[in-house]
Design an enzyme around this catalytic site. Sequence first.
Site, PDB file in Angstrom:
ATOM      1  N   ASP A 166       0.864  -1.211   0.039  1.00 51.45           N
ATOM      2  CA  ASP A 166       0.169   0.053   0.029  1.00 51.45           C
ATOM      3  C   ASP A 166       0.965   1.157   0.126  1.00 51.45           C
ATOM      4  OD1 ASP A 166      -1.651  -2.140   0.488  1.00 51.45           O
ATOM      5  OD2 ASP A 166      -3.107  -0.971   1.808  1.00 51.45           O
ATOM      6  N   LYS A 229      -7.154   3.028  -3.105  1.00 50.93           N
ATOM      7  CA  LYS A 229      -7.471   2.956  -1.644  1.00 50.93           C
ATOM      8  C   LYS A 229      -7.990   4.356  -1.468  1.00 50.93           C
ATOM      9  CE  LYS A 229      -5.385   1.849   2.605  1.00 50.93           C
ATOM     10  NZ  LYS A 229      -3.870   1.211   3.460  1.00 50.93           N
ATOM     11  N   LYS A 265     -10.163  -0.307  -2.318  1.00 51.02           N
ATOM     12  CA  LYS A 265     -10.053  -0.549  -0.997  1.00 51.02           C
ATOM     13  C   LYS A 265     -10.475   0.758  -0.077  1.00 51.02           C
ATOM     14  CE  LYS A 265      -6.647  -1.594   2.589  1.00 51.02           C
ATOM     15  NZ  LYS A 265      -5.330  -2.044   3.151  1.00 51.02           N
TER      16      LYS A 265
END
Lengths: 329, 280
Positions: A166, A229, A265
């Site tokens: 991430d 995300k 996400k």
Amino acid sequence: MVTPPSRPGRLGEVKTEVATPTASAVFAPRSRSGVALRVTPVDEVGLEARAKTFTTRSIKTSSKRAAIDLAVSCIDLTTLEGMDTPGKVAALCRKAVRPDPSNPAVPSVAAVCVYPQLVPVAVTHTNGTGVHVASVAGAFPSGQSSLAVRIADIEQAVADGADEIDIVISRGAFLAGDYNYVFNEIEAQKVACGPAHLKVILETGELGSYDQIRKASMLAMAAGADFIKTSTGKVAHNSSMPVALCMAEAIRDYAEQTGEIVGLKVAGGIRTAKQAWHYLVLIAETLGTQWLTPDLFRIGASSLLNDLLLQVQKLDTGRYSGPNYVSVD
Amino acid sequence: MNERLDVQKTYKLFIGGAFPRSESGRTFAVHAPDGSLIANVASASRKDLRDAVVAARSAQTGWAARTAYNRGQILYRVAEVMEGRRTQFVEELCRCGVKAATAELEVDRAIDRWVWYAGWCDKFHHIAGTVNSVAGPYFNFTTPEPTGVVGILAPEKPGLLGLVSRLAPALVSGNTAVVLTGEASPLTAVSMAEVVATSDVPGGVVNILTGATHELLPWLLGHRDVNAVDLTGAPDLEASVVAEAADNVKRLIRGEPDDQSPYVIADFCEMKTVWHPIGR
């Protein structure tokens, strides 16, 4: 050590040694397959009204149980604190594999999400269980380090066994209008990930408007993100329904225009089971049920799992349960 | 000259320091003895009960962690604010058919009861706790501690005084409460909630639910995050209903609707015994 690509990028001229971001490029990204992307403006009022409708569905009995199981299996069980210890990460991993030791029917979560330093611990404790190890890397949560440092961070995490990475985008450069810079950075970090999946955090709370969020979504997907995300969970404004909808619509449009499938996400502030299935409804009705899988939808959370377990207990026993009946994280 | 329109009060629930309507949207009507409608009152559902327990649980640690002296100050503040609304309480009792003199007496006694229990906050430990004599070089103390989240079935009569007589002693030691007031005297119960809400009592410490007790009671007794239930308001409950409370071994309390005693405070406590070596 991977160096930033020196070939001309799809956004035009590439500047590999940008010390300070400067406003430059017109926003006209192309997808990985070379399709010129259309980025349409966002109807703010319509978006927020639409996002509200997802929270009004009534989900009962067997549907509720299915929703709980799906939500659990989509969780990235997260601990991102300065005080994280190997012991805490080990406990988190055990919980990720077997969320409720007294109830084997509850599925494992999708992944554990930790800082790079703790990736080896997480890998040891999830080995062979099917639970992925995700690591925030690249000077999380601010991203305010040189690209070389961030790339080294990513490479270390991947070498230690993380199979999902991430990263955050450089909000400063993005807000300054230097889209080339942001694009090239993401692309370089994607290369550094190698076989690991790349999730690109837009940190929507710092982008300022839905138009910007949509733009950043398109940019990240074009630059090679496997997932986009919402947020780091470290700023005041985290994931919200309108933000998730805005990004889901970007994913939908990107798929329509290019045929490439990207995951979503959501993270930050998702604590209750009810919130979780609001997001499931949002995904199902915006992207379609094919996105309702851990491969394409994740919820970054820590306390959410306990609330989901309490809901399972309520369904199983017919009694309301309480925090004394789940493990303390 | 324009005539003023009536400003009707909406009688709502009290959960976590806020006054929501019932999640179910249901209400029930309260009538005066002559049959005229006084008000529509929110009728709580099991989900309101669930929310109330969550609020009570999250408020419990903080309430118990306050000094006993501070809890006393806050409960005394409840009495002060209630005194300021004395006429309102009397009027509400009268509208429901209580005679004026009786109503005034009941309100006065309810206010005095808050004062009385407020004073006990930093004193009841000395009555309920003991220093035990043991055969060894140890101090051995038994001290009362709050049970946790307490469900209270408020007595139907006397409506206001009964509510205060059960609620106040539960709060003294640091419990938080979810009170089911039933349908008998909801007006004063909701006004009591308004007093609590404006008396520095932290949100969630007191939660008051009006509505059908027989519907909510099994959920309260079965709730695994409720530590004790005061059944004073339902003396004739069937054993099969009460058995719900056995699942998490709840403390069941049965008392008198109009009681005033430090031993009522102890009823809402757990006794904890500590051994401590005697130094030389």
